[in-house]
Enzyme design. Sequence first.
Site, PDB file in Angstrom:
ATOM      1  N   SER A   1       0.844  -1.198   0.000  1.00  0.00           N
ATOM      2  CA  SER A   1       0.000   0.000   0.000  1.00  0.00           C
ATOM      3  C   SER A   1       0.873   1.241   0.000  1.00  0.00           C
ATOM      4  O   SER A   1       1.990   1.228   0.522  1.00  0.00           O
ATOM      5  CB  SER A   1      -0.911  -0.003   1.236  1.00  0.00           C
ATOM      6  OG  SER A   1      -1.675   1.187   1.288  1.00  0.00           O
TER       7      SER A   1
ATOM      8  N   GLY B   1      -1.903   5.840   6.296  1.00  0.00           N
ATOM      9  CA  GLY B   1      -2.821   5.498   7.382  1.00  0.00           C
ATOM     10  C   GLY B   1      -3.043   3.998   7.447  1.00  0.00           C
ATOM     11  O   GLY B   1      -3.038   3.384   8.524  1.00  0.00           O
TER      12      GLY B   1
ATOM     13  N   HIS C   1     -13.628  -3.650  10.379  1.00  0.00           N
ATOM     14  CA  HIS C   1     -13.598  -4.593   9.264  1.00  0.00           C
ATOM     15  C   HIS C   1     -12.196  -5.158   9.073  1.00  0.00           C
ATOM     16  O   HIS C   1     -12.020  -6.339   8.780  1.00  0.00           O
ATOM     17  CB  HIS C   1     -14.063  -3.893   7.979  1.00  0.00           C
ATOM     18  CG  HIS C   1     -13.358  -2.600   7.690  1.00  0.00           C
ATOM     19  ND1 HIS C   1     -13.258  -1.567   8.608  1.00  0.00           N
ATOM     20  CD2 HIS C   1     -12.700  -2.154   6.578  1.00  0.00           C
ATOM     21  CE1 HIS C   1     -12.587  -0.568   8.075  1.00  0.00           C
ATOM     22  NE2 HIS C   1     -12.230  -0.897   6.851  1.00  0.00           N
TER      23      HIS C   1
ATOM     24  N   ASP D   1      -7.583  -4.413   0.491  1.00  0.00           N
ATOM     25  CA  ASP D   1      -8.474  -3.635  -0.356  1.00  0.00           C
ATOM     26  C   ASP D   1      -9.747  -3.459   0.424  1.00  0.00           C
ATOM     27  O   ASP D   1     -10.373  -4.442   0.833  1.00  0.00           O
ATOM     28  CB  ASP D   1      -8.752  -4.315  -1.705  1.00  0.00           C
ATOM     29  CG  ASP D   1      -9.331  -3.316  -2.698  1.00  0.00           C
ATOM     30  OD1 ASP D   1      -8.615  -2.370  -3.069  1.00  0.00           O
ATOM     31  OD2 ASP D   1     -10.502  -3.461  -3.085  1.00  0.00           O
TER      32      ASP D   1
ATOM     33  N   ASP E   1     -13.723   7.215   7.766  1.00  0.00           N
ATOM     34  CA  ASP E   1     -14.029   7.066   9.200  1.00  0.00           C
ATOM     35  C   ASP E   1     -14.894   8.192   9.783  1.00  0.00           C
ATOM     36  O   ASP E   1     -15.740   7.932  10.641  1.00  0.00           O
ATOM     37  CB  ASP E   1     -12.737   6.954  10.015  1.00  0.00           C
ATOM     38  CG  ASP E   1     -12.060   5.594   9.860  1.00  0.00           C
ATOM     39  OD1 ASP E   1     -12.627   4.709   9.188  1.00  0.00           O
ATOM     40  OD2 ASP E   1     -10.957   5.420  10.421  1.00  0.00           O
TER      41      ASP E   1
END
Length: 200
Positions: free
Chosen positions: A14, A18, A184, A75, A159
């Site tokens: 990634s 964050g 999640h 993802d 968020d």
Amino acid sequence: MARHFADKKLVIASHNQGKVREIGELLSPFGVETISAGDLGLPEPVEDGLTFIANAEIKALAAATASGLPALSDDSGLEVHGLNGDPGIYSARWCGPEKDFSVGMRMIDQKLGNNPNRAANFTCALTLAWPDGHMESFEGKVFGSVTWPMRGDKGFGYDPIFVPDGFDVTFAEMEPAQKHAMSHRADAFRQLIDACFNRN
């Protein structure tokens, strides 16, 4: 039976700092050294899969192949039920070329308008890939609703507009440890850890 992760170094596939930070925190108890694809200068592959898992597999395999190290990709996205599951796998794309999530959040609010169906869920697909092409994939979800205006500054992504079921604060208003316990990503991570890291 899933393949056991026995390496000491892992590429986080990634360029989202964050996300890299959150994944690093979740992996820290296992003594794994993490390095991001961005730090290695790896290009971002074209994510043309039609599901979260398909895109996670594209990213993990690209990073593992390019680096010669195992790679873990995530993802994830927000699925708003009143928008037929959008933005879903296109969550980042809704935020424009600058990946400004305030743009994406405003678009969700505008598209929902007066729609009373504010139900939503975050979905996270995790794929652990090895340079030989072997992959293990997992998917986690957390359910809640979207709210407006944005609230909180502790999280990232969408968020500030997501309130998980049973709470009256957004993910961005929660302390990170509280979010990590129920998100999640945490759900998918529990599956990953049980399958690939824990060996009794």
